[in-house]
Design a protein around this motif. Structure first.
Motif, short mmCIF file in Angstrom:
data_model
loop_
_atom_site.label_atom_id
_atom_site.label_comp_id
_atom_site.label_asym_id
_atom_site.label_seq_id
_atom_site.Cartn_x
_atom_site.Cartn_y
_atom_site.Cartn_z
N ASP A 1 0.61 -0.64 -0.20
CA ASP A 1 0.02 0.09 -0.38
C ASP A 1 0.95 1.60 -0.09
O ASP A 1 1.35 1.11 0.47
CB ASP A 1 -1.04 -0.06 0.95
N TYR B 1 -0.24 4.80 -0.58
CA TYR B 1 -0.43 5.65 -0.99
C TYR B 1 -0.18 6.93 -0.71
O TYR B 1 -0.03 7.51 -0.48
CB TYR B 1 -2.18 5.53 -0.11
N PRO C 1 -3.84 7.76 -4.16
CA PRO C 1 -5.22 7.39 -4.49
C PRO C 1 -6.07 8.06 -5.38
O PRO C 1 -6.34 9.59 -5.78
CB PRO C 1 -6.20 6.80 -3.59
N GLN D 1 -10.65 5.43 -7.23
CA GLN D 1 -10.49 4.25 -6.32
C GLN D 1 -10.33 4.78 -4.60
O GLN D 1 -11.43 4.00 -4.10
CB GLN D 1 -8.16 4.21 -5.54
N GLU D 2 -10.18 5.74 -4.59
CA GLU D 2 -10.69 6.54 -3.38
C GLU D 2 -12.68 6.19 -3.24
O GLU D 2 -13.05 6.18 -1.69
CB GLU D 2 -11.12 7.65 -3.18
N GLY E 1 -12.11 0.01 -2.65
CA GLY E 1 -11.14 0.06 -3.23
C GLY E 1 -9.82 -0.52 -4.25
O GLY E 1 -8.74 -0.58 -4.17
N ASP F 1 -8.31 -1.04 -6.91
CA ASP F 1 -7.36 0.14 -7.51
C ASP F 1 -7.22 -0.35 -9.76
O ASP F 1 -7.06 -1.33 -10.28
CB ASP F 1 -5.82 -1.00 -7.41
N CYS G 1 -17.43 4.74 -8.78
CA CYS G 1 -15.91 5.05 -9.64
C CYS G 1 -16.21 5.94 -10.69
O CYS G 1 -16.01 7.29 -10.78
CB CYS G 1 -14.89 3.72 -10.01
N TRP H 1 -6.07 0.61 0.27
CA TRP H 1 -5.94 1.25 -0.89
C TRP H 1 -4.50 0.85 -1.62
O TRP H 1 -3.30 0.92 -0.93
CB TRP H 1 -6.41 3.01 -1.17
N THR I 1 -2.14 -0.31 -4.82
CA THR I 1 -1.24 -0.81 -6.17
C THR I 1 -0.26 -0.46 -7.20
O THR I 1 0.80 -1.65 -6.12
CB THR I 1 -1.24 1.12 -6.56
N ASP J 1 -3.83 8.27 -10.63
CA ASP J 1 -2.41 8.59 -9.06
C ASP J 1 -1.23 8.40 -9.29
O ASP J 1 -0.70 8.10 -8.54
CB ASP J 1 -2.93 6.44 -9.36
#
Length: 851
Positions: free
Chosen positions: A16, A18, A25, A29-30, A35, A37, A75, A436, A438, A494
């Motif tokens: 993670d 972030y 993020p 995604q927020e 969450g 990605d 989203c 979150w 990525t 992001d």
């Protein structure tokens, strides 16, 4: 390739990040309750790395195939591509593309049970099964008690023309094969086949995820239990069990939500000649998904807004229509559901069938009898998913009202988090945070990304060639080329540098300027003025002295006898006669931090051989995983604490007003000290020298004993200058150790305090941030989505990076021992700091600033 198992996911890939300055993020995604990605899997689609995209999608979403076809798409509602007249990225359709390509074949590696405790979950819908997967992945055996004959809950009631049964079955199969520790008990309804008391005896925790199955009643004349076929949910449930009801003539549907929309569209597929939908809400207020409303109208559903039922019209026990009255407003001034009507404006509508779909509620006599229900829902606290029974948790639609599948999964994740905390004995766990994750992938490099339009999945509506009950899909998935074009449209919000030179705002300005019509000077002027706005003076007159304004002088390497870049830099630090640290660092302020924070910090402090300063041990022997001693200086506040013999040092907090303290060592090698602010130094230092004290904490804050006190204002660094001046006046500079506290953030900051003649620095907020801490006003909050192992890794890296920074700064000054740094190695760039520390201004600064 049926049955292919996905390789284990590398934890590094799921880290993670972030908190990284170059990654934040994305809004999509927020907005996603679980969450997901989206930027990463969209990029992987463009790169045609579908297996990796599958891993990203399923990382936090056990019902990814379902969401690919029937997600609420929060989203997309916030997608930045949808701003400024453009259209959002087709995030849901791209998820569907991957899941239809791989979802029926690929499996996740199985996880095994390794814990003795077991959990009962009542309800096999999205909330219950998501929680079951999380708990099984944590090593628990989970027993799912489902009242029906299959898992899936209300997901099976979503009509097949919107959600294929194969998609749902694939997700459930993948979950169960991934988690063999999940034991399924079908036809086991709560209160009928099993009681809550039985479940509590069999298992260590119980989660109620009962869902909503019973329709809400209108409460108007003409509505009665003797009328059959009056409720839309019954129609959808029968259809899901392959028991379709043929509808003829004119059908009226009452309601404006998703169930009402599915009911109306299903009625058309069951041979109804006309379907009219009436709802209280105006078009903007309708709770149904906007795309469902649009598709319903395209298929032929006639929507009538702002009408509420007055009575059901009947003739000899048969429904013949509905009388409506005009709805003036649905909500009152405080936003509560409280419809008001114009009783003089009414409308009678004839119908061959009336289907009421105004909402659902829980039906469970067992929970009713235990006083666990309130207004058709299970009584539960959304903050921690707890019920009044300490062993029973509750989540999902049955606790908090109707929602979409993706929100139900969020409830499942959250409930599992608090159940794990309960089973691990954590009384006050950190608040739950959606993780979150990525992959930090490079951006798609499609040259046409900016001009590519949004493309929708092909919409077919009702396939009249399909036999009754016409359940063929109303939409088709993307093909590869369409998916790649749509993936290329992603802004990759992001992927930001996080620097002052380039941020999201800057990219927005670039896009806006590119779209300005020639001659639109007003908008261009607004953007340019925003870009040209000067920044505030970084050194206002009232700005106090700060360590940031101190710089090291570079060494003249050609004159050095030693080569500090080749020789190791010594960092060992003696505090008094007996306490040796590998690094000149202490940490303080974590006395009241959650155990999830204190434990990894304690393990790291032991490993790095640094010390802790606090009113109590950072972690008790019972809580510790290691028997190794953690260096600890006990802070003693008058009247609040008793000295401990197991502390390496006893430090009385004096603060700003000196009061003499009589303290005896509790054993021969125990140190004594004072924590003192600048105003008390003149009296405190002579007293400490007279009493033979070993150390002074030079407190530049409002009080080191206060948690996160560094967040309450700028530190007073004059405490170092004055302490050293007083010690020199007494010819006692080397007789007492000096530890500085206040605003230290880096290894360079500590090097500066050592050069000023302190022995060590004390951190507080900086290591908290390294372990996922977030500044919230004058205190720190911690992110629950980070595991303790990740926190331990993060703080270990932070300590190693910080000491390397201290060492590098020392070498750059031409020294190979950090304690050989001197005030002569420093220069100040501001008058305030020069006066606060007695450090001379850098060459030429006097002239430039008129000093």
């Amino acid at each position: 390739m049926t049955g292919i198992t996905m390789p284990p996911v590398d934890l590094e890939d799921l880290y993670d990040e972030y908190h990284e300055s170059h990654w934040i993020p994305a809004p999509c995604q927020e907005a996603c309750p679980v969450g997901t990605d989206a930027p990463s899997y969209i990029t992987l689609i463009w790169e045609e790395k579908f297996e990796e995209a599958f891993q990203v999608i399923t990382a936090t979403n056990p019902f990814a195939s379902v969401c690919g076809q029937a997600c609420a798409m929060p989203c997309e509602t916030i997608c930045r591509r949808g701003e400024g007249g453009d259209q959002p990225v087709t995030i849901r359709a791209l998820k569907r593309f991957v899941m239809e390509k791989l979802g029926h074949d690929y499996r996740l590696p199985p996880v095994q049970v390794n814990k003795s405790q077991t959990i009962a979950i009542v309800g096999g819908g999205p909330t219950g099964l998501t929680a079951a997967q999380d708990l099984a992945e944590a090593g628990y055996e989970v027993h799912v008690y489902e009242k029906g004959s299959r898992l899936g809950g209300m997901m099976y009631v979503i009509p097949e023309w919107r959600l294929t049964r194969s998609a749902l079955d694939n997700d459930i199969t993948r979950l169960l094969e991934h988690c063999p520790g999940i034991k399924v008990h079908l036809n086991s309804g709560l209160g009928d086949e099993v009681s809550l008391e039985e479940l509590k005896k069999r298992h260590d925790a119980v989660l109620l995820a009962v869902g909503l199955w019973k329709d809400r009643r209108l409460g108007v004349p003409g509505e009665g239990d003797e009328l059959e076929g009056l409720y839309g949910i019954d129609l959808l449930v029968n259809l899901s069990h392959n028991k379709p009801t043929m509808l003829k003539g004119k059908v009226v549907v009452v309601g404006g939500g998703n169930v009402a929309m599915d009911t109306a569209r299903t009625a058309l597929r069951l041979e109804a000649q006309e379907v009219q939908l009436y709802c209280l809400e105006n078009r903007k207020e309708m709770p149904a998904f906007s795309y469902e409303i649009d598709q319903a109208e395209e298929e032929g559903v006639i929507i009538n807004n702002s009408w509420g039922p007055k009575q059901i019209l009947t003739d000899q026990g048969r429904v013949t229509g509905v009388e409506f009255m005009r709805c003036l407003s649905v909500f009152d001034s405080e936003g509560r559901f409280n419809p008001s009507y114009n009783p003089n404006e009414t409308l009678k509508v004839d119908a061959d069938s009336v289907l009421v779909s105004i909402g659902l509620q829980v039906e469970c006599s067992e929970l009713d009898g235990l006083n666990m229900m309130d207004r058709g829902l299970v009584k539960s606290d959304f903050e921690n998913m707890r019920t009044a029974d300490p062993k029973v948790f509750s989540a999902g639609d049955g606790s908090f009202g109707p929602s979409a599948v993706v929100y139900a999964m969020h409830h499942g994740h959250k409930a599992a988090y608090f159940i794990k905390a309960f089973l691990e004995g954590l009384e006050k766990p950190l608040p739950y945070k959606t993780p979150w994750r990525t992959r930090q992938l490079p951006l798609p490099q499609d040259p046409a990304w900016e001009t590519l339009p949004r493309e929708e999945q092909a919409f077919h509506g009702i396939d009249l060639t399909c036999p009754f009950p016409r359940l063929s899909q109303c939409e088709s998935a993307f093909d590869l080329e369409t998916a790649k074009r749509q993936a290329a449209r992603c802004y990759r919000c992001d992927a930001e540098t996080g620097s002052a030179q380039y941020q999201r705002r800057d990219r927005e300005h670039i896009h806006m300027m590119a779209k300005i019509e020639p001659g639109d000077t007003a908008q261009l002027r607004t953007i340019l003025l925003g870009r040209l706005r000067p920044r505030d003076n970084p050194f206002p007159e009232d700005r106090p002295g700060q360590l940031d304004d101190i710089h090291f002088l570079p060494a003249a390497l050609t004159r050095l006898v030693i080569d500090p870049y080749r020789e190791a830099c010594a960092t060992k630090t003696m505090i008094g006669k007996w306490l040796e640290l590998d690094m000149p660092y202490f940490v303080t302020g974590f006395d009241q931090a959650p155990i999830e924070i204190r434990r990894p910090l304690a393990e790291s402090l032991r490993a790095q051989r640094c010390g802790y300063i606090g009113g109590q041990e950072l972690i008790s022997a019972a809580e510790a995983k290691s028997s190794a001693k953690l260096p600890w200086l006990q802070l003693l506040v008058a009247g609040d604490s008793e000295p401990r013999a197991d502390a390496d040092g006893l430090v009385h907090v004096i603060g700003r007003e000196f009061q003499p303290i009589r303290q005896e060592r509790l054993h021969e090698k125990q140190m004594l000290g004072l924590a003192v602010a600048a105003p008390a130094l003149e009296k405190a230092i002579p007293y400490a020298l007279e009493q033979g004290y070993d150390l002074l904490i030079l407190d530049g804050t409002e009080g080191i004993e206060k948690p996160w006190v560094e967040l309450r204002g700028a530190p007073d660094i004059t405490v170092m200058r004055d302490a050293i001046r007083i010690l020199r006046e007494h010819n006692s500079e080397e007789k007492i150790a000096l530890l500085y506290f206040g605003g230290l953030r880096s290894g360079t900051d500590v090097a500066k305090t050592i050069a000023i003649n302190c022995n060590a620095g004390i951190f507080s907020v900086a290591p908290a941030i390294a372990m996922s801490g977030l500044i919230a006003g004058d205190h720190m909050e911690f992110d629950s989505s980070i595991t303790q192992e990740e926190r331990k890794t993060a703080i270990d890296h932070w300590f190693r990076a910080t000491i390397q920074e201290t060492a590098i700064v020392t070498r750059s000054a031409g020294k190979t021992n950090i304690h050989n740094l001197e005030p002569e190695d420093l220069r100040s760039i501001t008058i305030a700091t020069s006066e606060a520390l007695g450090v001379p201004l850098a060459a030429g600064m006097e002239k430039r600033i008129g000093y």
